[in-house]
Design a protein around this motif. Structure first.
Motif, PDB file in Angstrom:
ATOM      1  N   GLU A  24       0.832  -1.201   0.000  1.00 48.21           N
ATOM      2  CA  GLU A  24       0.000   0.000   0.000  1.00 48.21           C
ATOM      3  C   GLU A  24       0.871   1.257   0.000  1.00 48.21           C
ATOM      4  O   GLU A  24       0.578   2.234  -0.701  1.00 48.21           O
ATOM      5  N   ARG A  28       1.019   4.093  -3.142  1.00 47.40           N
ATOM      6  CA  ARG A  28       0.706   5.511  -2.995  1.00 47.40           C
ATOM      7  C   ARG A  28       1.889   6.380  -3.397  1.00 47.40           C
ATOM      8  O   ARG A  28       1.700   7.484  -3.910  1.00 47.40           O
ATOM      9  N   LYS A  87       1.879   6.880  -7.113  1.00 45.36           N
ATOM     10  CA  LYS A  87       0.831   7.744  -7.647  1.00 45.36           C
ATOM     11  C   LYS A  87       1.128   9.236  -7.454  1.00 45.36           C
ATOM     12  O   LYS A  87       0.328  10.082  -7.861  1.00 45.36           O
ATOM     13  N   THR A  88       2.238   9.588  -6.812  1.00 43.15           N
ATOM     14  CA  THR A  88       2.566  10.998  -6.602  1.00 43.15           C
ATOM     15  C   THR A  88       3.102  11.612  -7.895  1.00 43.15           C
ATOM     16  O   THR A  88       3.437  10.909  -8.856  1.00 43.15           O
ATOM     17  N   GLN A 132      -5.221   6.081   6.313  1.00 42.82           N
ATOM     18  CA  GLN A 132      -5.219   7.464   5.821  1.00 42.82           C
ATOM     19  C   GLN A 132      -3.939   8.190   6.204  1.00 42.82           C
ATOM     20  O   GLN A 132      -3.554   9.182   5.570  1.00 42.82           O
ATOM     21  N   ASP A 172      -1.246   8.382   3.418  1.00 45.36           N
ATOM     22  CA  ASP A 172      -1.350   9.525   2.496  1.00 45.36           C
ATOM     23  C   ASP A 172      -0.640  10.747   3.060  1.00 45.36           C
ATOM     24  O   ASP A 172       0.063  11.465   2.342  1.00 45.36           O
ATOM     25  N   ASP A 198       2.593  12.494   1.450  1.00 40.66           N
ATOM     26  CA  ASP A 198       2.487  13.915   1.117  1.00 40.66           C
ATOM     27  C   ASP A 198       3.642  14.693   1.741  1.00 40.66           C
ATOM     28  O   ASP A 198       4.286  15.523   1.081  1.00 40.66           O
TER      29      ASP A 198
END
Length: 934
Positions: free
Chosen positions: A484, A488, A491-492, A524, A527, A531
């Motif tokens: 996971e 993520r 996908k950045t 969550q 993410d 970020d």
């Protein structure tokens, strides 16, 4: 007096023949009443063992059950030692029958029923242990103790665990106890003899309660919850128990201690022991690793007890089986373990109370809590009816139709309807709790392979060598998390840059079990981590050193608006009040500060605040920390050297902190000013003269702020702005400070005073300092001299601090420090006592040596420069470079400054640096009007 029991509500017996049996056994009972009693007890030994004396007592007892219960308790307290065994057993029969009838008639709630049983258990343990202690004292087997020590059982405390601790005993529960004694009550040379006596007393107490005699038994006692029961005596010294839990305690033992309660013997000693154990039970961080521990325990129970199969109501274990009582208890206790270290309101013993508190604080959805509470109560009612019939520690539904019909009769229900409802409840409990403990696996490799194929495999391959992944448990949790996480990252906007930043974060983590468990339970957060890693290496590095700050994100209010200084003060005060000693309070302050510091950074990074709002928030946080720690330092210092002489000391914030705006990396500039009054010495165990007293107090305060501890350090402290700088004393008296400013200080020190602000200390002293500052700044000054001094300072600053590049918005001509210097000159040459840059520039306008347009341009420029500077500190901790800032950093920098493109921002900065430098030089070249003064 309470209302008499409504016996008409008691269900009729399943077997009509039981009425005749009751009449033959107890002739004193009327026929109708005998049937009711028989219906209540079924074929239970409670009825068969009822004596004529108890039968005569029962009708009167039912007129006022509460008074009857109190009388039973009083009779037990009055028992002589020789009558203890039969007396307690006879009392148990009365209590059990009275409680059963009150339960079945609806006269008592579930809590009253379990409370009566629990209180009786505690009473029996207390009476029995004190009788044994009294015997040992008379026989001189407990050295140093006298008859006066019987009331506290000689320091022996009995901790009620499990249902006994939570006031939730069943009709046929074992009572789980841990017996400990306070070894400090005895001379060290007598320790082994005392322990031998305490062990003997504990064994005899258990026999008094659990031995079967002609009168039956009172309670089966279980002492196996004590530390390492296979090798330890049945009664341990408290110090030995503490050492065990500190070094070897496991998660299931932490969960068990949620319900622990001193119930007998030396209650005060038991409370003290639980207080010392608090850090073991309640972890300071959110303990999501407890979820896996609890899940593993659940699986072992299912395997050992054979309760993990399909759900069939006949023969189902209502306690340990799928969807049963233990599932709800584990769900509740694990949630309490996760968050109870941070929130004392969650530290409740009862299951229903715990669920309500968790729902109130947002840890469990209210609907889930209500449903589980209702099912828990229903499960317990069924469990009680099972035990009424068998008077045995069983939790299994009968397998036969007749057996289920008997349970249904005691509940005044149709057997088929009851069976269906039990099945529905068990199913719903399982569905609500199973997902919490086993929330589904990570994405399949095939689902993530395409996304992550382009990521640098060499970087990923070295992750197992990092400290956080070297433990087998940490590595195992991370492997479930990794697909996971990589998905993520892929996908950045710039996956390669994000992976490098994430690698830096992982390499800096000292440990991973807790953090990886946190991510597993709260996806969550991945993410947010991605970020941050893809945008701010500085914040990612901060996270790797302080991963506990992620706890704050789970609280639910992390993304709420800034609460303000007053609410922060209240929160810090509450946290400090929960800590028992000075170092713990220092660490609590560090945790609180780091969480809020992280929150400010995340809000800034995500555009919820701008650089100026973040700057104000950082300053407010620092002020709250200073004001919160100062009294703690003073109190600690006073224990040795006595209270602060005179009016004590105040902390004067200087520089950016004084102006109320700092960045994420700012040091704290401050001066400590004290007023000893007429005192020459402190009054304490080790008195000090006033000057060394306040010097050492100041050093202690600086240490409290800046020393690295278990939770890191708070801030770097800079005290060079005090009178005479590093050559002067670390603390200055009020008289010395005012005299220095008036007669010895340089102009640059007067300039610094324009931004000074008291942030901690005695209120009257603080007000006096501010009154002096305002009056002093309002004095007339030679304008030409001030501007000349400022011009010379600009030259010295330019030589000492050259800008590191275009993105260094702080140092250099026309940049932040240059504008700040001009603003301070404006405040010094006008009547303004405001501390911010804009007000100082307006002061220069008022003094006549700067025009409105130039002041407005300089103010707007400073605001832009501050945005760049605060962003740079958040991104890299220092001046940034365009070629290394990364895509995420560039987007953040543009967003926080309001520019669409980075090159446009570069051009604007170059133009403003040049023009601001020219405007400042031009303003300082003016001679300051005709009179040269204001």
């Amino acid at each position: 007096m309470t209302t008499a029991l409504n016996i008409s509500r008691i269900p009729r017996p399943f077997d009509p023949g039981l009425g005749a049996e009751a009449r033959s056994l107890v002739p004193e009972l009327s026929g109708a009443f005998a049937e009711l009693v028989a219906g209540a007890c079924g074929s239970s030994p409670y009825l068969k063992e009822l004596t004529a004396r108890e039968a005569a007592w029962l009708p009167q007892a039912l007129q006022d059950p509460d008074a009857a219960l109190a009388a039973v308790f009083a009779d037990c307290r009055a028992l002589e030692a020789a009558q203890l065994k039969p007396g307690l057993r006879q009392a148990k029969r009365r209590l059990a029958l009275l409680t059963a009838l009150c339960d079945l008639s609806g006269g008592w709630s579930l809590e009253q029923v379990t409370g009566a049983l629990t209180d009786f258990g505690a009473l029996c343990a207390d009476v029995a242990i004190k009788a044994e202690i009294a015997t040992l004292i008379r026989r001189k087997k407990l050295p140093g103790l006298t008859e006066d020590d019987v009331e506290t059982a000689g320091g022996l405390t009995i901790l009620a665990m499990g249902k006994m601790g939570a006031h939730e005993l069943n009709y046929s529960s074992d009572i789980d106890l841990i017996c400990l004694f306070d070894e400090t009550r005895f001379d060290p040379d007598d320790f082994f003899e005392a322990r031998q006596g305490m062990v003997r007393a504990t064994k005899n107490m258990c026999a008094a309660l659990s031995d079967r005699t002609g009168d039956g038994y009172v309670f089966r006692t279980d002492l196996r919850l004590r530390p390492d029961p296979a090798v330890t005596p049945v009664c341990l010294a408290m110090e030995a128990a503490e050492r065990y839990y500190e070094s070897l305690g496991r998660t299931w033992e932490r969960a068990a201690y949620i319900k622990a309660r001193p119930c007998a013997g030396d209650i005060a000693a038991g409370e003290r022991f639980l207080t010392t154990l608090r850090p073991f039970i309640w972890r300071r961080h959110l303990d999501f690793a407890a979820i896996q521990d609890a899940h593993d325990i659940r699986l072992r129970i299912r395997e050992n007890k054979g309760t993990g199969g399909a759900l069939h109501v006949p023969g189902h274990d209502m306690k340990l089986g799928r969807g049963g009582i233990r599932e709800i208890e584990f769900f509740t206790q694990t949630r309490q373990l996760i968050a109870g270290g941070r929130d004392e309101s969650l530290r409740l013993r009862g299951t229903v109370e715990g669920l309500a508190a968790l729902a109130d604080k947002g840890w469990v959805p209210p609907g889930t809590a209500e449903t589980l509470s209702a099912h828990y109560r229903a499960h317990r009612e069924v469990e009680h009816r099972i035990q009424m019939v068998h008077d045995a520690q069983t939790h299994q539904m009968p397998k036969s139709e007749d057996g289920i019909a008997r349970i249904a009769c005691l509940m005044d229900r149709d057997p088929a309807e009851l069976t269906a409802q039990i099945r529905d409840r068990l199913t719903e409990v399982h569905e609500l709790t199973e997902g919490f403990f086993s929330p589904g696996g990570a994405p399949a490799a095939a689902d993530t392979a395409e996304d992550t194929a382009k990521l640098d495999g060499a970087i990923i391959a070295r992750w197992p060598t990092y400290p956080a992944l070297r433990s087998s448990r940490g590595a195992r949790i991370f492997e479930r998390l990794k697909p996971e996480l990589l998905s993520r990252v892929a996908k950045t906007a710039k996956p390669a840059e994000t992976l490098v930043a994430l690698d830096g974060f992982l390499s800096g983590l000292p440990a991973g079990v807790q953090l990886f468990s946190l991510f597993g339970a709260n996806p969550q957060l991945i993410d947010l981590l991605v970020d941050i890693a893809g945008t701010s290496r500085e914040l990612a590095s901060f996270l790797s050193r302080n991963s506990g700050v992620f706890d704050a994100v789970i609280g639910g209010s992390f993304f709420d608006p800034w609460p303000g200084a007053e609410q922060l003060r209240a929160e810090l005060k509450k946290r400090l009040a929960q800590e028992g000693d000075y170092e713990a309070r220092l660490d609590a302050t560090r945790r609180c500060c780091k969480e809020w510091h992280f929150r400010i950074g995340v809000h800034h990074l995500r555009g919820l605040t701008d650089g100026h709002q973040a700057g104000v928030q950082y300053a407010e946080l620092a002020e709250v920390v200073i004001a919160g720690l100062a009294p703690e330092v003073v109190a600690q210092f006073s224990r040795k050297h006595g209270p602060a002489p005179g009016r004590g000391a105040a902390v004067l914030a200087m520089g950016s902190l004084g102006a109320g705006q700092i960045n994420s990396q700012s040091d704290l500039d401050m001066i400590v000013i004290y007023d000893p009054g007429d005192a020459e010495m402190s009054e304490g165990k080790r008195p000090l003269a006033t000057r060394p007293y306040f010097a050492r107090l100041t050093q202690a305060f600086v240490t409290a702020l800046s020393a690295p501890m278990a939770q890191g350090k708070l801030y770097e402290v800079d005290m060079r702005l005090r009178p005479s700088g590093n050559q002067g004393p670390v603390a200055v008296s009020l008289a010395g400070f005012t005299n220095y400013q008036q007669n010895e200080a340089w102009v640059w020190e007067h300039l610094a005073l324009t931004r000074a602000r008291v942030v901690a200390g005695e209120a009257v002293l603080a007000a006096e300092i501010e009154t002096f500052r305002a009056a002093f700044l309002a004095q007339p000054r030679n304008l030409a001299k001030v501007l000349q001094e400022v011009s010379e300072m600009r030259v010295r600053l330019a030589a000492a601090k050259a800008p590191s590049g275009l993105w260094d918005a702080k140092n250099g001509a026309g940049r932040m420090m240059d504008i700040e210097l001009l603003s301070q000159a404006g405040a010094l040459t006008s009547d303004s006592v405001a501390r911010d840059v804009a007000s100082g520039l307006l002061g220069a306008v008022a003094a006549g040596w700067l025009n409105d347009a130039d002041a407005e341009y300089l103010t707007a420029s400073y605001r832009l420069f501050w945005s760049v500077q605060s962003a740079a500190r958040l991104l890299s901790g220092k001046a940034i470079e365009a070629e290394t800032i990364g895509e995420g950093g560039a987007q953040f920098l543009c967003r926080t400054t309001g520019y669409a493109r980075l090159d446009a921002l570069e051009q604007e900065l170059q133009a403003r640096y040049k023009r601001c430098a020219a405007l400042i030089a031009e303003a300082l070249e003016r001679d300051g009007a005709d009179e040269g003064q204001h």
